[in-house]
Design a protein around this motif. Structure first.
Motif, PDB file in Angstrom:
ATOM      1  N   ARG A  44       0.834  -1.210   0.000  1.00 52.04           N
ATOM      2  CA  ARG A  44       0.000   0.000   0.000  1.00 52.04           C
ATOM      3  C   ARG A  44       0.866   1.257   0.000  1.00 52.04           C
ATOM      4  NH1 ARG A  44      -1.934   3.712  -1.060  1.00 52.04           N
ATOM      5  NH2 ARG A  44      -4.011   4.622  -0.690  1.00 52.04           N
ATOM      6  N   ILE A  45       1.963   1.233   0.736  1.00 47.34           N
ATOM      7  CA  ILE A  45       2.868   2.388   0.748  1.00 47.34           C
ATOM      8  C   ILE A  45       3.543   2.543  -0.613  1.00 47.34           C
ATOM      9  CG2 ILE A  45       4.958   3.334   1.813  1.00 47.34           C
ATOM     10  CD1 ILE A  45       4.035   1.809   4.406  1.00 47.34           C
ATOM     11  N   GLU A  46       3.955   1.432  -1.207  1.00 46.67           N
ATOM     12  CA  GLU A  46       4.542   1.482  -2.550  1.00 46.67           C
ATOM     13  C   GLU A  46       3.545   2.036  -3.562  1.00 46.67           C
ATOM     14  OE1 GLU A  46       7.703  -2.252  -2.116  1.00 46.67           O
ATOM     15  OE2 GLU A  46       5.697  -2.587  -2.956  1.00 46.67           O
ATOM     16  N   ARG A  47       2.291   1.671  -3.393  1.00 50.71           N
ATOM     17  CA  ARG A  47       1.253   2.238  -4.263  1.00 50.71           C
ATOM     18  C   ARG A  47       1.168   3.744  -4.081  1.00 50.71           C
ATOM     19  NH1 ARG A  47      -5.135   1.345  -3.022  1.00 50.71           N
ATOM     20  NH2 ARG A  47      -5.763   3.408  -3.785  1.00 50.71           N
ATOM     21  N   ARG A  84       4.460  12.742   7.790  1.00 52.63           N
ATOM     22  CA  ARG A  84       5.730  13.395   7.502  1.00 52.63           C
ATOM     23  C   ARG A  84       6.303  12.921   6.164  1.00 52.63           C
ATOM     24  NH1 ARG A  84       9.598  11.617  10.388  1.00 52.63           N
ATOM     25  NH2 ARG A  84      11.025  13.273   9.791  1.00 52.63           N
ATOM     26  N   HIS A  85       5.852  11.774   5.709  1.00 50.59           N
ATOM     27  CA  HIS A  85       6.380  11.200   4.458  1.00 50.59           C
ATOM     28  C   HIS A  85       5.480  11.466   3.283  1.00 50.59           C
ATOM     29  CE1 HIS A  85       9.490   9.018   6.714  1.00 50.59           C
ATOM     30  NE2 HIS A  85       8.552   8.825   7.632  1.00 50.59           N
ATOM     31  N   ARG A  86       4.482  12.342   3.476  1.00 51.28           N
ATOM     32  CA  ARG A  86       3.646  12.730   2.335  1.00 51.28           C
ATOM     33  C   ARG A  86       4.482  13.461   1.289  1.00 51.28           C
ATOM     34  NH1 ARG A  86      -1.596  14.536   5.584  1.00 51.28           N
ATOM     35  NH2 ARG A  86      -3.120  13.041   4.770  1.00 51.28           N
ATOM     36  N   ALA A  87       4.132  13.255   0.044  1.00 52.72           N
ATOM     37  CA  ALA A  87       4.821  13.957  -1.048  1.00 52.72           C
ATOM     38  C   ALA A  87       4.353  15.408  -1.095  1.00 52.72           C
ATOM     39  CB  ALA A  87       4.523  13.263  -2.363  1.00 52.72           C
ATOM     40  N   GLU A 106      11.637   8.792  -1.942  1.00 52.47           N
ATOM     41  CA  GLU A 106      12.912   8.400  -1.329  1.00 52.47           C
ATOM     42  C   GLU A 106      12.737   7.642  -0.010  1.00 52.47           C
ATOM     43  OE1 GLU A 106      12.067  12.712  -0.099  1.00 52.47           O
ATOM     44  OE2 GLU A 106      11.883  11.449  -1.891  1.00 52.47           O
ATOM     45  N   MET A 107      11.523   7.412   0.416  1.00 52.68           N
ATOM     46  CA  MET A 107      11.291   6.728   1.687  1.00 52.68           C
ATOM     47  C   MET A 107      11.491   5.225   1.542  1.00 52.68           C
ATOM     48  SD  MET A 107       7.166   6.692   1.890  1.00 52.68           S
ATOM     49  CE  MET A 107       7.266   5.698   3.310  1.00 52.68           C
ATOM     50  N   ASN A 108      11.582   4.522   2.693  1.00 58.38           N
ATOM     51  CA  ASN A 108      11.742   3.068   2.735  1.00 58.38           C
ATOM     52  C   ASN A 108      10.379   2.442   3.056  1.00 58.38           C
ATOM     53  OD1 ASN A 108      12.219   0.371   3.520  1.00 58.38           O
ATOM     54  ND2 ASN A 108      14.281   0.850   4.225  1.00 58.38           N
ATOM     55  N   PRO A 109       9.659   1.921   2.060  1.00 58.75           N
ATOM     56  CA  PRO A 109       8.313   1.406   2.298  1.00 58.75           C
ATOM     57  C   PRO A 109       8.260   0.268   3.326  1.00 58.75           C
ATOM     58  CG  PRO A 109       8.698   1.689  -0.048  1.00 58.75           C
ATOM     59  CD  PRO A 109      10.010   1.866   0.634  1.00 58.75           C
ATOM     60  N   ARG A 110       9.237  -0.635   3.265  1.00 55.36           N
ATOM     61  CA  ARG A 110       9.224  -1.773   4.188  1.00 55.36           C
ATOM     62  C   ARG A 110       9.436  -1.322   5.622  1.00 55.36           C
ATOM     63  NH1 ARG A 110       6.961  -6.729   3.313  1.00 55.36           N
ATOM     64  NH2 ARG A 110       8.007  -8.373   4.512  1.00 55.36           N
TER      65      ARG A 110
END
Length: 215
Positions: free
Chosen positions: A156-159, A212-215, A169-173
């Motif tokens: 879902r994060i990768e999506r 905080r990781h929103r684009a 640039e974030m780490n989805p896992r």
């Protein structure tokens, strides 16, 4: 003296024996829900067959006839439990942004874990973390369920990255593991007596970190 029974007497006798040997009729989902509550409250190893049959209102023979084994009963109870959160976790597949999806999951988890009508916490998040060697198959089954949830969170994060609502640039896992850890922690806190409001406060902090990781 030899007494010869007529055919009707023999049929009646056979029918009576069959009735005595046949497990009593019951609604499978109802007795399964009672088993689910017992496992949820006491864990797999803590729930004995005597505990389960008392809660389910059936005999051990009926339990084994309907569910084959305690392990299979537990697996069925876990699947029924997953249905309780189906609406919450369906957010993963809905056309909403990533933060909103996980906000719904975290808030929904807080509500389920603290609801007064059933045992506290999550039946899967902290289930069978330690067990006797003969129950390792069950522990592996539950661990696999947790891994599937982690995979679903990661996907879902990768999506979200692909759709442009999360930073590339974030780490989805790593973020998926963070969210999974928060849910596991909420389960433990609920078992220790945390209220819905306290769990929602914890969920809000996790949502703020995710945002905080929103684009």
């Amino acid at each position: 003296m030899i007494i010869v029974k007529n055919s009707r007497d023999m049929e009646n006798s056979t029918a009576r024996r069959r009735r005595r040997g046949r497990p009593p009729a019951f609604d499978r989902e109802t007795v399964l829900s009672r088993a689910r509550e017992t496992f949820w409250a006491h864990g797999y190893e803590g729930a004995s067959i005597a505990d389960l049959t008392a809660a389910m209102g059936i005999t051990p023979q009926s339990l084994y006839a309907a569910f084959n084994s305690k392990a299979d009963l537990y697996r069925a109870a876990l699947e029924q439990y997953r249905g309780l959160g189906a609406d919450t976790f369906s957010a993963l597949g809905e056309p909403i942004d990533t933060v909103s999806a996980f906000e719904r999951i975290l808030r929904g988890s807080a509500e389920i874990f603290s609801a007064p009508e059933h045992p506290k916490g999550c039946m899967i998040s902290t289930a069978v973390l330690n067990c006797a060697s003969e129950n390792e198959v069950i522990a592996d089954h539950v661990a696999a369920m947790r891994r599937r949830s982690l995979d679903a969170f990661t996907a879902r994060i990768e999506r979200g990255i692909r759709e442009g609502d999360m930073k590339a640039e974030m780490n989805p896992r790593a973020l998926a593991r963070f969210l999974g850890a928060i849910i596991q922690g909420m389960s433990v806190q609920a078992r220790d007596g945390a209220s819905l409001e306290e769990l929602l406060d914890l969920a809000a902090l996790a949502i703020a970190e995710l945002a905080r990781h929103r684009a």
